[in-house]
Design an enzyme around this catalytic site. Sequence first.
Site, PDB file in Angstrom:
ATOM      1  N   LYS A   8       0.848  -1.187   0.000  1.00 12.43           N
ATOM      2  CA  LYS A   8       0.000   0.000   0.000  1.00 12.43           C
ATOM      3  C   LYS A   8       0.884   1.238   0.000  1.00 12.43           C
ATOM      4  CE  LYS A   8      -3.585   2.145   2.943  1.00 12.43           C
ATOM      5  NZ  LYS A   8      -4.389   1.936   4.179  1.00 12.43           N
ATOM      6  N   SER A  44      -9.027   2.830   3.573  1.00 11.08           N
ATOM      7  CA  SER A  44      -8.064   3.467   2.706  1.00 11.08           C
ATOM      8  C   SER A  44      -7.231   2.474   1.890  1.00 11.08           C
ATOM      9  CB  SER A  44      -7.124   4.347   3.546  1.00 11.08           C
ATOM     10  OG  SER A  44      -6.389   3.565   4.467  1.00 11.08           O
ATOM     11  N   SER A  49      -9.659   0.547   7.622  1.00 13.86           N
ATOM     12  CA  SER A  49      -9.085   0.586   6.282  1.00 13.86           C
ATOM     13  C   SER A  49      -8.645  -0.756   5.725  1.00 13.86           C
ATOM     14  CB  SER A  49      -7.896   1.558   6.255  1.00 13.86           C
ATOM     15  OG  SER A  49      -8.342   2.876   6.455  1.00 13.86           O
TER      16      SER A  49
END
Length: 496
Positions: A79, A155, A179
């Site tokens: 990520k 996220s 997230s």
Amino acid sequence: MPSSFANYEQHDATGLAQLVRSGEVSPTQLVEAAIERIDAHNPKLNAVVHRSFERARAQAQTPDQLPDGPFRGVPFLLKDLKALDAGQPSSNGSRLWADRRATGDDELVRRFKAAGLIICGRTNTPELGILGVTEPELFGPTRNPWNTARTPGGSSGGAGAAVAAGMVPAAHASDGGGSIRIPASNCGLVGLKPTRHRVPVMEPTGSWGDLAGAHVLTRSVRDSAGLLDCIAGPRRGVAEQLPGPEESFMAQLERAPERLRVALCTRALLATDTHPECVQAAEDAAKLCAELGHEVVEATPSFDRAALTRAYLMMVCCGTASAIRVYEAERGKPARASELEPKTWLLRIIGESVSAGEYIEQLALIQRAAIELSAFFVDHDVMITPTLAQPALKVGEIATTALERNAARVFRTAPIKRVMLQLLDQLAADPLAPTPNTQLFNMTGQPAISLPLHWDTDGLPMGVQFVGRLGEEALLLRLAAQLEHAKPWSLRRPAL
């Protein structure tokens, strides 16, 4: 051998690693398969925003130099939020960090690499990981493979879209308020947020009051367990440590859990409404638990919803301000409003207005709530909730408000404390409304996992959240494996 592996998507990360170990496929074949799928699917999904294909190919072509970890040769994505990877971009979804490259690996990335994973790139994230959707101005929105008009959530939305689309079997994700679990729910994946401090925190570039943790998004429970075995454990210099399980998380999946006391809660925890399909998803999961021999009752913990919502958002505002301050110190000049999105700039302004005393007061409120909530888990082993309160939002549904666009002017012309409190209430009523069931367990530090046990009438996946006591990831994983066996989801894939 062919240049890539045609059956790549039929295997989870554990299965691919077994094929590499047996010599049936090579790391090069797997990396080429991942690159082919990223090239094929990313143009319409926008899940991968930085590519490191040549480095991945070079590592795959010299397998004797790959660490001999349990996932040796398996393609993987990081990520693009912290997760520092030497020589690679680390843009945090933001123009402010757009030109930054990491000078070294952080501890979590070192552990992923030691597991034998081959990192092929970095996935999209909202600016600083703030929102529950993945639509940064820097890279544009990520779309859900199940329906490209919908968000994969955030996220870790880029990670969720990439795994759901079959680009990689597993991807790094982080979770400061849902997230990991939000994209797991929207993308039909397994998403475990471990207990606080189970996994080393990312490099300190601003804190959300110790709310955030990290792990992965996967298609199978065994991948979640196996990768947790690879990355769990304290980082150097951290005094607070969790005792490890008596045996590996993967080994514990071989045993079904004992009869559990399960609490079903369909009420939105930090909001007011829950969509009927989300309620149905949780109720069906509870029925399945009862059929498997567990005791299920309807029960809801008591806590001050309004106070905790405001406390959580204040942590986010202060963490945002702190992250920006850290980067300002690194580059030796102040950030400009034009370098950040309006919502981020607004959160920074609010965070800067909070006094040290107010911050500690809110932190103490969160800690007291965690102690109080622990009493609920004396009587219940596991709590079930809908992961989300609404189906996946449409891309662009959370729009920038006029107040956010004009934040600097508003704060120059109004008493800052009054406006700050009004804004916190507005933020609670808007972005948290679709995702009100995850943040509470970032505050308490408890482990929570979202499982893809339900698809709605439009064919969109809808996760169910299972929450355990502090330190009891093993119990959650054992229950998850039992549910996966009873109601398998691995054959359900988006039609790309």
